[in-house]
Design an enzyme around this catalytic site. Structure first.
Site, PDB file in Angstrom:
ATOM      1  N   CYS A  39     -26.613 -67.651 -22.528  1.00  0.00           N
ATOM      2  CA  CYS A  39     -26.124 -67.769 -21.157  1.00  0.00           C
ATOM      3  C   CYS A  39     -26.764 -66.678 -20.289  1.00  0.00           C
ATOM      4  O   CYS A  39     -27.964 -66.409 -20.414  1.00  0.00           O
ATOM      5  CB  CYS A  39     -24.594 -67.708 -21.187  1.00  0.00           C
ATOM      6  N   THR A  40     -25.985 -66.019 -19.437  1.00  0.00           N
ATOM      7  CA  THR A  40     -26.564 -64.993 -18.566  1.00  0.00           C
ATOM      8  C   THR A  40     -26.840 -63.687 -19.308  1.00  0.00           C
ATOM      9  O   THR A  40     -27.269 -62.710 -18.682  1.00  0.00           O
ATOM     10  CB  THR A  40     -25.659 -64.729 -17.351  1.00  0.00           C
TER      11      THR A  40
END
Lengths: 235, 235
Positions: free
Chosen positions: B106-107
């Site tokens: 993800c981030t």
């Protein structure tokens, strides 16, 4: 459907020896249900460890929980100890009696069975414990998510994600569930087709069964004790 | 493949404001990789809260981590603060230099980017931050799991489960990964087809984008500052 303007109290039971993703998979969904409060409840407020050591602390103790609209019962090896823990079983019974819905994940179903709540109910659980459902008077249904009245049962472990999205749709409509699914980027691409006993290679299944033989035997013994207590006749 | 008799040190970075399933999805896999030790490392040893309040306590502080063979960097809104946290960035750089593999979810990719580790690398991240990858010199690849050399990138949130199973197979062979998948009963049945911007209904996508507009703007501003620091020219 429950009124959209009713604020929902949603709670998960957290316990020592939980299989963490039975909790944390649904957490990602339950924490995002519109107009709701979501909390984790432990037998005490103390930190517990999942069966592989993840340290999670509940928001409160079960004694301090309000009447929940949605009660979520995860599973994992620690479920064994809960099945003869009268404080926890009593809490589950009391909450289930007043809840709008009950959501069982994995071997959480065995705990609900030990609370005497599965008699005559269509249910599912992890494949390795599936044969134990009749000990609690339940009707085993070999599907990933089983809905029976105000109960939702998710089979093993990651099935909790699918079950929680079904629950979100029941509570707040399909678009609310779809928005949560988009946030979670839940468009799974499992690298293998080995997620069920029916699809896993035979040797992988055999080895996995061998690795859990001891806990399976223990679960069978517990189920027999519970069946006797519940006066359920296993032929 | 790494030798099967080499004991692996696997570690995840845990931080305040993490999106918990970026960690707990992979946890279910990483904690079951044969012949390995798996630990969570925080900037300190203190409990943190995920962006929806889940209370998780690391096993140790990053300063006490050994050289890891596998470094896992999850994401979530708290990633913003990490991107200008020199202690954490330095730890990631140092660990990545000696690791056999780095696994970004993800981030988490933005944090690795801020550490200067993504220049020229094929990478992915959550769809809402995908356009930011070039600020770190990365080559955005719109796939759920992207492998580039000894890096594995999983896109948003639940993609971490797919990425972790790919990683398990790389490390210990397909059968080991299949056994973990069977334990997890990972045969997903999402109730809707709404897990990506390409498949979600247009109004659900629009509302979701609106709900994260503020954090997206903040992430863009941070990315611009990092790009300037890394001397990356964004036309």
């Amino acid at each position: 459907m429950i009124p959209q303007d009713k604020h929902l109290q949603i709670g998960s039971l957290l316990f020592e020896g939980i299989d963490q993703i039975d909790l944390t998979g649904p957490f990602e969904v339950l924490a995002r249900i519109p107009n709701s409060t979501y909390r984790l409840y432990g037998q005490t407020g103390d930190m517990v460890r999942d069966l592989k050591g993840l340290r999670i602390t509940p928001d409160a103790a079960i004694a301090d929980a309000p009447q929940l609209d949605i009660l979520h019962i995860p599973g994992g090896r620690g479920q064994e100890a809960l099945m003869e823990n009268e404080e926890v079983l009593g809490w589950i019974r009391q909450q289930a009696a007043g809840a709008h819905g009950i959501f069982s994940v994995c071997t959480g179903a065995l705990v609900c069975g030990a609370a005497g709540l599965l008699k005559g109910r269509r249910a599912t659980t992890h494949w390795a414990s599936f044969h134990l459902l009749p000990y609690f008077g339940a009707i085993p249904v070999n599907e990933r998510v089983v809905v029976d009245g105000n109960w939702i049962f998710a089979a093993g472990v990651t099935a909790g994600i699918d079950g929680a999205l079904r629950l979100a749709a029941e509570l707040r409509g399909d678009d609310a569930a779809k928005a949560i699914q988009l946030h979670m980027v839940y468009a799974p691409e499992p690298p293998f087709d080995s997620g069920t006993p029916e699809t896993a290679p035979a040797d992988v299944l055999a080895q996995t069964k061998a690795s859990i033989a001891a806990i399976t035997l223990q679960r069978e013994a517990t189920a027999r004790r519970i069946a006797a207590k519940l006066n359920i006749d296993i032929a």
